[in-house]
Design a protein around this motif. Structure first.
Motif, PDB file in Angstrom:
ATOM      1  N   ALA A  55      20.453 -16.579   4.787  1.00 56.09           N
ATOM      2  CA  ALA A  55      21.108 -15.234   5.086  1.00 56.09           C
ATOM      3  C   ALA A  55      22.516 -15.493   5.569  1.00 56.09           C
ATOM      4  N   VAL A  56      22.909 -16.594   6.256  1.00 55.50           N
ATOM      5  CA  VAL A  56      24.173 -16.799   6.528  1.00 55.50           C
ATOM      6  C   VAL A  56      25.021 -16.976   4.919  1.00 55.50           C
ATOM      7  N   MET A  57      24.619 -17.676   4.201  1.00 59.32           N
ATOM      8  CA  MET A  57      25.303 -17.773   2.782  1.00 59.32           C
ATOM      9  C   MET A  57      25.413 -16.423   2.169  1.00 59.32           C
ATOM     10  N   CYS A  58      24.522 -15.808   2.158  1.00 57.34           N
ATOM     11  CA  CYS A  58      24.645 -14.433   1.423  1.00 57.34           C
ATOM     12  C   CYS A  58      25.499 -13.404   2.452  1.00 57.34           C
ATOM     13  N   ALA A  59      25.673 -13.747   3.676  1.00 55.28           N
ATOM     14  CA  ALA A  59      26.419 -12.731   4.267  1.00 55.28           C
ATOM     15  C   ALA A  59      27.967 -13.231   4.239  1.00 55.28           C
ATOM     16  N   TYR A  60      28.005 -14.505   3.921  1.00 57.03           N
ATOM     17  CA  TYR A  60      29.484 -14.924   3.587  1.00 57.03           C
ATOM     18  C   TYR A  60      29.996 -14.518   2.103  1.00 57.03           C
ATOM     19  N   PHE A  61      28.792 -14.670   1.128  1.00 50.74           N
ATOM     20  CA  PHE A  61      29.091 -14.160  -0.166  1.00 50.74           C
ATOM     21  C   PHE A  61      29.585 -12.693  -0.062  1.00 50.74           C
ATOM     22  N   TYR A  62      28.697 -11.782   0.640  1.00 57.03           N
ATOM     23  CA  TYR A  62      28.992 -10.433   0.649  1.00 57.03           C
ATOM     24  C   TYR A  62      30.358  -9.914   1.302  1.00 57.03           C
ATOM     25  N   ALA A  63      30.706 -10.683   2.584  1.00 60.88           N
ATOM     26  CA  ALA A  63      31.823 -10.373   3.172  1.00 60.88           C
ATOM     27  C   ALA A  63      33.326 -11.214   2.714  1.00 60.88           C
ATOM     28  N   THR A  64      33.025 -12.075   1.679  1.00 58.22           N
ATOM     29  CA  THR A  64      34.352 -12.751   1.033  1.00 58.22           C
ATOM     30  C   THR A  64      34.715 -12.587  -0.261  1.00 58.22           C
ATOM     31  N   PRO A 107      28.932  11.231   0.239  1.00 59.61           N
ATOM     32  CA  PRO A 107      28.463   9.985   1.310  1.00 59.61           C
ATOM     33  C   PRO A 107      26.998   9.678   1.645  1.00 59.61           C
ATOM     34  N   ALA A 108      26.857   8.557   1.498  1.00 58.47           N
ATOM     35  CA  ALA A 108      25.396   7.903   1.563  1.00 58.47           C
ATOM     36  C   ALA A 108      25.191   6.804   2.610  1.00 58.47           C
ATOM     37  N   THR A 109      24.276   7.059   3.418  1.00 61.31           N
ATOM     38  CA  THR A 109      24.320   6.011   4.406  1.00 61.31           C
ATOM     39  C   THR A 109      23.323   4.813   3.681  1.00 61.31           C
ATOM     40  N   PRO A 110      23.871   3.449   3.883  1.00 61.68           N
ATOM     41  CA  PRO A 110      23.396   2.349   3.541  1.00 61.68           C
ATOM     42  C   PRO A 110      21.813   2.153   4.073  1.00 61.68           C
ATOM     43  N   PRO A 111      21.114   1.335   3.249  1.00 56.44           N
ATOM     44  CA  PRO A 111      19.733   1.262   3.778  1.00 56.44           C
ATOM     45  C   PRO A 111      19.751   0.584   5.312  1.00 56.44           C
ATOM     46  N   ARG A 112      20.726  -0.450   5.592  1.00 55.84           N
ATOM     47  CA  ARG A 112      20.715  -0.868   6.834  1.00 55.84           C
ATOM     48  C   ARG A 112      20.756  -0.048   7.994  1.00 55.84           C
ATOM     49  N   LEU A 113      21.542   1.268   7.761  1.00 55.66           N
ATOM     50  CA  LEU A 113      21.435   2.193   8.945  1.00 55.66           C
ATOM     51  C   LEU A 113      20.950   3.347   8.859  1.00 55.66           C
ATOM     52  N   VAL A 114      19.806   3.426   7.941  1.00 51.80           N
ATOM     53  CA  VAL A 114      18.935   4.459   7.893  1.00 51.80           C
ATOM     54  C   VAL A 114      17.920   4.432   8.916  1.00 51.80           C
ATOM     55  N   SER A 115      17.739   5.197   9.694  1.00 53.04           N
ATOM     56  CA  SER A 115      16.624   5.062  10.935  1.00 53.04           C
ATOM     57  C   SER A 115      15.264   5.034  10.320  1.00 53.04           C
ATOM     58  N   ARG A 116      14.656   4.089  10.940  1.00 50.82           N
ATOM     59  CA  ARG A 116      13.372   3.946  10.828  1.00 50.82           C
ATOM     60  C   ARG A 116      12.977   3.700   9.488  1.00 50.82           C
ATOM     61  N   GLY A 117      14.001   2.906   8.665  1.00 51.18           N
ATOM     62  CA  GLY A 117      13.871   2.449   7.255  1.00 51.18           C
ATOM     63  C   GLY A 117      13.245   1.203   7.156  1.00 51.18           C
ATOM     64  N   GLY A 118      13.089   0.301   8.030  1.00 54.50           N
ATOM     65  CA  GLY A 118      12.654  -0.862   8.123  1.00 54.50           C
ATOM     66  C   GLY A 118      13.298  -1.902   7.439  1.00 54.50           C
ATOM     67  N   ILE A 119      14.599  -1.657   7.306  1.00 58.80           N
ATOM     68  CA  ILE A 119      15.503  -2.675   6.612  1.00 58.80           C
ATOM     69  C   ILE A 119      16.406  -3.273   7.729  1.00 58.80           C
ATOM     70  N   HIS A 120      16.489  -4.960   7.677  1.00 53.24           N
ATOM     71  CA  HIS A 120      17.375  -5.482   8.500  1.00 53.24           C
ATOM     72  C   HIS A 120      18.812  -5.413   8.277  1.00 53.24           C
ATOM     73  N   ASP A 121      19.672  -5.367   9.217  1.00 60.12           N
ATOM     74  CA  ASP A 121      20.958  -5.793   8.830  1.00 60.12           C
ATOM     75  C   ASP A 121      21.288  -6.912   8.912  1.00 60.12           C
ATOM     76  N   ILE A 122      21.139  -7.898   7.694  1.00 60.43           N
ATOM     77  CA  ILE A 122      21.431  -9.142   7.813  1.00 60.43           C
ATOM     78  C   ILE A 122      22.738  -9.660   8.258  1.00 60.43           C
ATOM     79  N   VAL A 123      23.693  -9.024   7.696  1.00 57.78           N
ATOM     80  CA  VAL A 123      25.182  -9.450   8.054  1.00 57.78           C
ATOM     81  C   VAL A 123      25.515  -9.268   9.457  1.00 57.78           C
ATOM     82  N   ALA A 124      24.876  -8.163  10.124  1.00 58.87           N
ATOM     83  CA  ALA A 124      25.037  -8.390  11.550  1.00 58.87           C
ATOM     84  C   ALA A 124      24.028  -9.090  12.292  1.00 58.87           C
ATOM     85  N   GLU A 125      23.060  -9.644  12.018  1.00 60.70           N
ATOM     86  CA  GLU A 125      21.996 -10.507  12.507  1.00 60.70           C
ATOM     87  C   GLU A 125      22.818 -11.956  12.636  1.00 60.70           C
ATOM     88  N   VAL A 126      23.464 -12.310  11.643  1.00 59.91           N
ATOM     89  CA  VAL A 126      24.105 -13.728  11.572  1.00 59.91           C
ATOM     90  C   VAL A 126      25.679 -13.606  11.886  1.00 59.91           C
TER      91      VAL A 126
END
Length: 261
Positions: A55-64, A107-126
């Motif tokens: 998850a940390v590796m993917c977060a760096y991949f996404y953010a960099t 405009p579209a809300t990403p899965p991580r921000l959809v309420s009760r969508g069951g998707i974890h915000d991985i970048v925020a978690e790490v």
């Protein structure tokens, strides 16, 4: 690039008050994926949630990489393959501008921000392992510079496909050509698994690059047919001899004849 950034700032500034519309559009994308049985977000996100190192590796991949690879490929193409730079730059700019307009109109809300969508915000978690803020992939304190509802289409995937295709097509070393093939695939997996995009967002982002790349090819082909191929001059024996005589005539005589007295 300055003009594109200005358009982005305008579209980001207009997002205030769009939360209900963005949520509705995000759920529409989710329902469409469910209807066609093409919704891998939940299992990929759940698997990544239980693998903290990955998850940390993917977060760096996404953010960099999104902000490094694209300009690096653009500069490399300008220096190493200048004949292909203009069309590649135009394709990138046109696709980006179209995406920015899409963020404004859809405009579209990403899965991580959809309420009760069951998707974890991985970048925020790490967040504690990186330099980004808990809200977005931007550095801490700069989250306000990011449009939270810029999900459809995915420029992460679009730019990755653009970079990967150019590397695969023009790089001389096999390892770089392989990286060109792997980069857009890995980017798609990362943006979906981290909860930042639906698979549909990724597909539309890739489609934008493919569309403008194809249009550029059609325009260049039509131009070549209209104006014809450039005729190259091939010297013959007689033309080479004539050229040599002209050059010799222009050179000063090393033993000039003295003028008569």
């Amino acid at each position: 690039m300055g003009a594109l950034y200005a358009v982005y700032e305008v579209s980001r500034g207009l997002q205030r008050g769009w939360n209900p519309t963005a949520d509705r559009n995000g759920r529409t994308i989710q329902r469409w994926e469910d209807a066609v049985h093409l919704a891998p977000e939940q299992p990929l996100n759940e698997a990544l949630h239980h693998l903290p190192v990955l998850a940390v590796m993917c977060a760096y991949f996404y953010a960099t990489l999104h902000y490094i690879v694209t300009p690096a490929v653009l500069v490399w193409l300008y220096r190493a393959h200048p004949t292909h730079y203009r069309s590649a730059r135009t394709c990138l700019a046109a696709a980006t501008l179209t995406a920015l307009i899409g963020y404004w109109r859809f405009p579209a809300t990403p899965p991580r921000l959809v309420s009760r969508g069951g998707i974890h915000d991985i970048v925020a978690e790490v967040e504690q392992w990186g330099w980004w803020s808990g809200r977005t992939s931007a550095p801490g304190g700069l989250g306000g510079l990011i449009n939270e509802y810029a999900a459809m289409p995915s420029l992460h995937v679009g730019w990755a496909l653009w970079s990967g295709w150019l590397l695969f097509r023009h790089a001389r070393r096999t390892v770089w050509r392989g990286c060109g093939l792997a980069y857009p695939v890995l980017t798609t997996l990362v943006v979906v698994a981290t909860g930042n995009h639906y698979l549909a967002d990724a597909l539309v982002g890739a489609l934008l690059i493919a569309l403008f790349g194809a249009l550029d090819g059609v325009v260049r082909h039509a131009g070549a047919r209209a104006y014809g191929p450039t005729t190259r001059f091939t010297p013959t024996a007689s033309s080479a001899r004539l050229t040599g005589e002209l050059i010799a005539a222009e050179q000063p005589d090393p033993h000039p004849t003295p003028p008569p007295r």
